[in-house]
Write a protein that holds these residues in place. Structure first.
Motif, PDB file in Angstrom:
ATOM      1  N   LEU A 146       0.837  -1.201   0.000  1.00 41.66           N
ATOM      2  CA  LEU A 146       0.000   0.000   0.000  1.00 41.66           C
ATOM      3  C   LEU A 146       0.873   1.253   0.000  1.00 41.66           C
ATOM      4  O   LEU A 146       0.632   2.199  -0.765  1.00 41.66           O
ATOM      5  N   ILE A 147       1.885   1.268   0.842  1.00 37.33           N
ATOM      6  CA  ILE A 147       2.773   2.426   0.936  1.00 37.33           C
ATOM      7  C   ILE A 147       3.529   2.645  -0.375  1.00 37.33           C
ATOM      8  O   ILE A 147       3.715   3.780  -0.827  1.00 37.33           O
ATOM      9  N   ASN A 148       3.914   1.548  -1.027  1.00 34.94           N
ATOM     10  CA  ASN A 148       4.652   1.632  -2.299  1.00 34.94           C
ATOM     11  C   ASN A 148       3.722   1.755  -3.507  1.00 34.94           C
ATOM     12  O   ASN A 148       4.169   1.649  -4.653  1.00 34.94           O
ATOM     13  N   LYS A 149       2.427   1.939  -3.244  1.00 33.72           N
ATOM     14  CA  LYS A 149       1.402   2.146  -4.282  1.00 33.72           C
ATOM     15  C   LYS A 149       1.274   0.949  -5.229  1.00 33.72           C
ATOM     16  O   LYS A 149       0.932   1.093  -6.397  1.00 33.72           O
ATOM     17  N   LYS A 150       1.501  -0.230  -4.667  1.00 33.98           N
ATOM     18  CA  LYS A 150       1.252  -1.461  -5.409  1.00 33.98           C
ATOM     19  C   LYS A 150      -0.101  -2.072  -5.036  1.00 33.98           C
ATOM     20  O   LYS A 150      -0.495  -3.085  -5.597  1.00 33.98           O
ATOM     21  N   ALA A 151      -0.781  -1.470  -4.073  1.00 34.96           N
ATOM     22  CA  ALA A 151      -2.139  -1.859  -3.684  1.00 34.96           C
ATOM     23  C   ALA A 151      -2.922  -0.581  -3.426  1.00 34.96           C
ATOM     24  O   ALA A 151      -2.352   0.457  -3.055  1.00 34.96           O
ATOM     25  N   ASP A 152      -4.239  -0.628  -3.643  1.00 30.67           N
ATOM     26  CA  ASP A 152      -5.093   0.547  -3.452  1.00 30.67           C
ATOM     27  C   ASP A 152      -5.829   0.522  -2.121  1.00 30.67           C
ATOM     28  O   ASP A 152      -6.147   1.568  -1.564  1.00 30.67           O
ATOM     29  N   ILE A 153      -6.130  -0.681  -1.624  1.00 33.17           N
ATOM     30  CA  ILE A 153      -6.846  -0.829  -0.355  1.00 33.17           C
ATOM     31  C   ILE A 153      -6.440  -2.172   0.242  1.00 33.17           C
ATOM     32  O   ILE A 153      -6.273  -3.159  -0.492  1.00 33.17           O
ATOM     33  N   ILE A 154      -6.228  -2.205   1.559  1.00 36.44           N
ATOM     34  CA  ILE A 154      -5.833  -3.456   2.206  1.00 36.44           C
ATOM     35  C   ILE A 154      -6.744  -3.705   3.403  1.00 36.44           C
ATOM     36  O   ILE A 154      -7.269  -2.762   4.010  1.00 36.44           O
ATOM     37  N   ILE A 162       3.634   9.159   3.217  1.00 33.95           N
ATOM     38  CA  ILE A 162       2.288   8.629   3.045  1.00 33.95           C
ATOM     39  C   ILE A 162       1.522   8.730   4.358  1.00 33.95           C
ATOM     40  O   ILE A 162       2.017   8.327   5.412  1.00 33.95           O
ATOM     41  N   GLU A 163       0.318   9.289   4.300  1.00 34.84           N
ATOM     42  CA  GLU A 163      -0.601   9.242   5.434  1.00 34.84           C
ATOM     43  C   GLU A 163      -1.628   8.159   5.178  1.00 34.84           C
ATOM     44  O   GLU A 163      -2.068   7.948   4.046  1.00 34.84           O
ATOM     45  N   LEU A 164      -2.028   7.469   6.247  1.00 42.81           N
ATOM     46  CA  LEU A 164      -2.938   6.340   6.113  1.00 42.81           C
ATOM     47  C   LEU A 164      -4.310   6.660   6.695  1.00 42.81           C
ATOM     48  O   LEU A 164      -4.415   7.290   7.743  1.00 42.81           O
ATOM     49  N   ASP A 165      -5.352   6.227   5.995  1.00 43.52           N
ATOM     50  CA  ASP A 165      -6.712   6.220   6.529  1.00 43.52           C
ATOM     51  C   ASP A 165      -6.994   4.811   7.015  1.00 43.52           C
ATOM     52  O   ASP A 165      -6.870   3.846   6.247  1.00 43.52           O
ATOM     53  N   VAL A 166      -7.383   4.678   8.277  1.00 44.78           N
ATOM     54  CA  VAL A 166      -7.603   3.367   8.887  1.00 44.78           C
ATOM     55  C   VAL A 166      -9.048   3.316   9.372  1.00 44.78           C
ATOM     56  O   VAL A 166      -9.400   3.977  10.352  1.00 44.78           O
ATOM     57  N   ILE A 167      -9.892   2.527   8.690  1.00 50.72           N
ATOM     58  CA  ILE A 167     -11.336   2.537   8.952  1.00 50.72           C
ATOM     59  C   ILE A 167     -11.792   1.132   9.341  1.00 50.72           C
ATOM     60  O   ILE A 167     -11.568   0.168   8.584  1.00 50.72           O
ATOM     61  N   PRO A 168     -12.439   0.949  10.505  1.00 56.62           N
ATOM     62  CA  PRO A 168     -12.899  -0.392  10.897  1.00 56.62           C
ATOM     63  C   PRO A 168     -14.010  -0.898   9.985  1.00 56.62           C
ATOM     64  O   PRO A 168     -14.925  -0.154   9.629  1.00 56.62           O
ATOM     65  N   LEU A 179      -6.349   2.739   3.514  1.00 59.96           N
ATOM     66  CA  LEU A 179      -6.092   3.378   2.221  1.00 59.96           C
ATOM     67  C   LEU A 179      -5.076   4.491   2.421  1.00 59.96           C
ATOM     68  O   LEU A 179      -4.868   4.972   3.538  1.00 59.96           O
ATOM     69  N   ARG A 180      -4.460   4.912   1.340  1.00 58.57           N
ATOM     70  CA  ARG A 180      -3.655   6.136   1.412  1.00 58.57           C
ATOM     71  C   ARG A 180      -4.607   7.326   1.496  1.00 58.57           C
ATOM     72  O   ARG A 180      -5.662   7.354   0.829  1.00 58.57           O
ATOM     73  N   LYS A 181      -4.266   8.282   2.312  1.00 59.13           N
ATOM     74  CA  LYS A 181      -5.170   9.404   2.556  1.00 59.13           C
ATOM     75  C   LYS A 181      -5.405  10.228   1.296  1.00 59.13           C
ATOM     76  O   LYS A 181      -6.430  10.909   1.166  1.00 59.13           O
ATOM     77  N   ASP A 182      -4.489  10.155   0.332  1.00 58.66           N
ATOM     78  CA  ASP A 182      -4.648  10.958  -0.881  1.00 58.66           C
ATOM     79  C   ASP A 182      -5.559  10.280  -1.917  1.00 58.66           C
ATOM     80  O   ASP A 182      -5.738  10.806  -3.017  1.00 58.66           O
ATOM     81  N   GLU A 183      -6.134   9.114  -1.585  1.00 55.54           N
ATOM     82  CA  GLU A 183      -7.127   8.504  -2.477  1.00 55.54           C
ATOM     83  C   GLU A 183      -8.313   9.457  -2.588  1.00 55.54           C
ATOM     84  O   GLU A 183      -8.907   9.842  -1.582  1.00 55.54           O
ATOM     85  N   ASN A 198     -11.968   4.224  -7.151  1.00 53.00           N
ATOM     86  CA  ASN A 198     -12.605   2.914  -7.021  1.00 53.00           C
ATOM     87  C   ASN A 198     -12.376   2.303  -5.642  1.00 53.00           C
ATOM     88  O   ASN A 198     -13.222   1.568  -5.136  1.00 53.00           O
ATOM     89  N   ALA A 199     -11.234   2.607  -5.031  1.00 52.55           N
ATOM     90  CA  ALA A 199     -10.973   2.098  -3.685  1.00 52.55           C
ATOM     91  C   ALA A 199     -11.931   2.725  -2.669  1.00 52.55           C
ATOM     92  O   ALA A 199     -12.471   2.043  -1.794  1.00 52.55           O
ATOM     93  N   ARG A 200     -12.149   4.049  -2.768  1.00 57.62           N
ATOM     94  CA  ARG A 200     -13.102   4.715  -1.858  1.00 57.62           C
ATOM     95  C   ARG A 200     -14.522   4.195  -2.080  1.00 57.62           C
ATOM     96  O   ARG A 200     -15.289   4.008  -1.129  1.00 57.62           O
ATOM     97  N   LYS A 201     -14.884   3.970  -3.339  1.00 62.48           N
ATOM     98  CA  LYS A 201     -16.227   3.457  -3.634  1.00 62.48           C
ATOM     99  C   LYS A 201     -16.404   2.053  -3.071  1.00 62.48           C
ATOM    100  O   LYS A 201     -17.473   1.706  -2.556  1.00 62.48           O
ATOM    101  N   LEU A 202     -15.344   1.248  -3.160  1.00 61.67           N
ATOM    102  CA  LEU A 202     -15.416  -0.098  -2.596  1.00 61.67           C
ATOM    103  C   LEU A 202     -15.594  -0.040  -1.084  1.00 61.67           C
ATOM    104  O   LEU A 202     -16.398  -0.796  -0.509  1.00 61.67           O
ATOM    105  N   LEU A 203     -14.861   0.856  -0.425  1.00 61.74           N
ATOM    106  CA  LEU A 203     -15.002   1.011   1.030  1.00 61.74           C
ATOM    107  C   LEU A 203     -16.414   1.451   1.394  1.00 61.74           C
ATOM    108  O   LEU A 203     -17.020   0.926   2.338  1.00 61.74           O
TER     109      LEU A 203
END
Length: 619
Positions: A405-413, A431-437, A583-587, A592-597
């Motif tokens: 995720l940090i290396n931008k090889k994944a969009d959401i984990i 990179i800033e991270l968004d961490v959502i339960p 997710l990365r906060k800059d998404e 598509n990652a935000r929509k999936l969440l």
């Protein structure tokens, strides 16, 4: 080869449902335990045999067909061919097999089939013991080039029996038939699986609404019909210079018009009982009912198809338009009352925002324990089965998922909370991270089945892992040294142990031989490693109870509360943890990652969480 295929068919069937064994031969209090012991014995006995040994005495195959069912022969043969390809030989002596139809719905190129699959079978190692089982299926098929192709197979798998068997028999990916590959290739630019949901949303609106489309999505509703705008091409509405353009032929033919192309003048001629248009791509005007009408944006040719501005089509045909900034487009015969249709708008927008193809699905990664969630999402949102998802979505364990995720090889984990090292790595990379339960799980403690201890208190667990309690007799067990295993640093389990159980207290430094790499390896250590009876380990509930089970391991109650899905859901079990979407906060908000969440946190998404075996974070 024919016998091999028939054996694979039955092998596939027994992996989907719990067989019933003769109690006078295997008198077990738990059927699941009996199955585990039985297959463990078979595996050890047969592991040295060559792959051909198990096919020598295969006998009969009995298929019962209902001749009244439409296209039943084609559909049945497709299902059988599909099932033949899935699993390795389980070495049957003989079996009988039949399929009983319950219901079928067919259209020109799609079928939904409900059936029960029944089998009686005998193993070579116990040739006189009859085993019977039945599986209920909901199978979705598509007809292509005259052949029915299986898109998905939803089956009932009581008590996770399929996963139990897979511990002993590995799935064969090399034997998948070409028919399966063809289906997956066709799905690359299609989202056929979720069409029924759009159909259900539009029920009751067919007299009011002419068309429903969404920018960038190849699926639409048009004059009572749901489907692809153009089969297999990915054609969809686009936005050019701030104006939305629609596929002209698709919309106009849906409104009852005839569309012709005049190659000599390079113009499209549209005629209906209510309106006529002449359109020339690249020209900022068109002729409507004999009069010239200016266009803000000219008609465009994209992938050999003409797209025309939304307002131009609507005005020419006398239709009203609803459009919102998300990309939702509705054409109506009369004025669209937004206040009365709020739920319809949100349902349609929610459907389209969770409508994915393989090309626009976000890159997912995560922990081992959250892989069932990604599996269920892939099946629900892409229409794949287990095999298709396994080839498309990979989880690389918690720490590696954070690195990707940090290396931008994944969009959401989908993982546990980041460790200090992972947060430092993100910070160093800017990179800033968004961490959502997204769901809940129980953090459980395991010991060997022969250990007499049944429960520990939270304090006793912390004292053991701080080195204050070192002998089982101090907690009501035998006079034997406790072997407290730990996981490697930055693994999801270790991060949970440090943050949730120890809650700031320092874990004692274990000897190297007590640090275990991998969740499954830790369970194996507790089950049958040297001095296993005196060992203690930890995992997460779903993984240890369904994904990697062992009859030689038991869960310990904590503070006299047994870990199970109900005690976790009700919040009674002491060590309840969250899994997070990170997710990365800059998404961006419309990525598509935000929509999936967003979908995952919806009621539909939380139902998928529950279906995956985890506990939804929202009721």
């Amino acid at each position: 080869m024919k016998k091999l295929i028939l054996v694979l068919l039955l092998a596939a069937s027994i992996l989907f449902q719990q067989p019933v064994y003769s109690s006078n031969v295997y008198p077990q209090s738990s059927i699941k335990l009996a199955i585990s012991q039985y297959f463990d014995y078979r595996y050890k006995m047969l592991s040295s045999l060559s792959s051909d040994e198990g096919f020598k005495s295969l006998l009969d195959l009995d298929i019962a067909k209902d001749e009244s069912m439409p296209d039943e022969a084609d559909i049945l043969n497709t299902i059988i061919e599909y099932r033949k390809s899935q699993y390795n030989d389980l070495r049957m002596k003989k079996f009988s097999y039949n399929i009983v139809y319950e219901n079928i719905e067919t259209s020109e190129d799609k079928a939904i089939l409900l059936l029960s699959e029944n089998a009686d079978f005998y193993f070579n190692c116990a040739p006189t013991v009859k085993n019977s089982q039945s599986i209920d299926h909901k199978i979705i098929l598509k007809k292509s080039d005259g052949k029915w192709l299986v898109l998905s197979d939803d089956y009932i798998d009581n008590d996770g029996i399929k996963k139990l068997f897979q511990k002993y028999f590995t799935e064969s990916t090399s034997s998948i038939l070409e028919i399966k590959k063809k289906v997956l290739d066709e799905l690359k630019n299609q989202s056929l699986f979720r069409l029924s949901k759009l159909e259900s949303i539009m029920e009751g609106f067919d007299k009011e609404i002419c068309s429903v489309l969404f920018v960038g999505k190849p699926i639409a509703y048009n004059s009572g019909t749901v489907g692809e705008i153009e089969k297999g091409s990915g054609l969809s509405p686009v936005v050019i210079n701030g104006r939305t353009l629609l596929p002209m032929r698709y919309i106009c033919e849906g409104l009852g018009a005839k569309v012709d192309w005049d190659d000599s003048t390079k113009t499209a001629v549209i005629k209906s009982d209510n309106f006529s248009m002449t359109v020339k791509p690249g020209v900022k005007s068109m002729i409507v009912d004999g009069s010239t009408t200016p266009l803000d944006v000219p008609a465009q040719i994209i992938s050999d198809r003409i797209l025309l501005p939304l307002r131009a089509i609507a005005n020419a045909a006398g239709k009203n338009v609803f459009w919102d900034e998300r990309g939702l487009i509705i054409l109506c015969g009369k004025e669209f009352d937004i206040s009365k249709n709020t739920k319809l708008i949100e349902d349609l927008a929610g459907f389209y925002e969770s409508l994915y193809t393989k090309t626009d699905f976000p890159r997912i990664d995560g922990s081992t324990a959250t892989y069932p969630l990604s599996m269920e999402m892939g099946k629900e949102l892409l229409g794949m089965d287990d095999t298709g998802v396994k080839g498309f979505i990979t989880h690389n364990t918690t720490h590696n998922a954070y690195i990707n995720l940090i290396n931008k090889k994944a969009d959401i984990i989908f993982v546990t909370k980041p460790s200090k090292e992972e947060l430092d790595l993100a910070k160093k990379s800017g990179i800033e991270l968004d961490v959502i339960p997204i769901c809940k799980e129980g953090f459980v403690f395991l010991t060997n089945i022969n250990n007499p201890v049944r429960t520990l208190t939270s304090k006793q667990i912390r004292d053991i892992y701080q080195g204050k309690i070192t002998n089982w007799k101090e907690v009501g067990g035998d006079d034997a040294a406790i072997i407290p295993y730990q996981r490697e640093p930055n693994s999801g389990s270790q991060t949970l142990m440090e943050s949730v159980v120890m809650n700031g207290l320092t874990l004692t430094e274990p000897p190297k031989e007590h640090i275990v790499i991998g969740m499954g390896d830790l369970i194996d250590r507790v089950a049958d490693f040297s001095n296993a009876k005196n060992s203690l380990g930890y995992s997460v509930y779903y993984y240890a109870s369904q994904m990697y089970t062992s009859r030689d391991v038991k869960f310990l109650a904590v503070d006299n509360v047994e870990p199970n899905k109900q005690s976790i859901k009700e919040g009674k079990y002491p060590f309840i943890v969250n899994y997070y979407a990170v997710l990365r906060k800059d998404e961006t908000g419309n990525s598509n990652a935000r929509k999936l969440l967003k979908w995952l946190l919806s009621s539909e998404g939380q139902n998928i969480v529950d279906k995956s075996g985890l506990v939804p974070v929202k009721n």
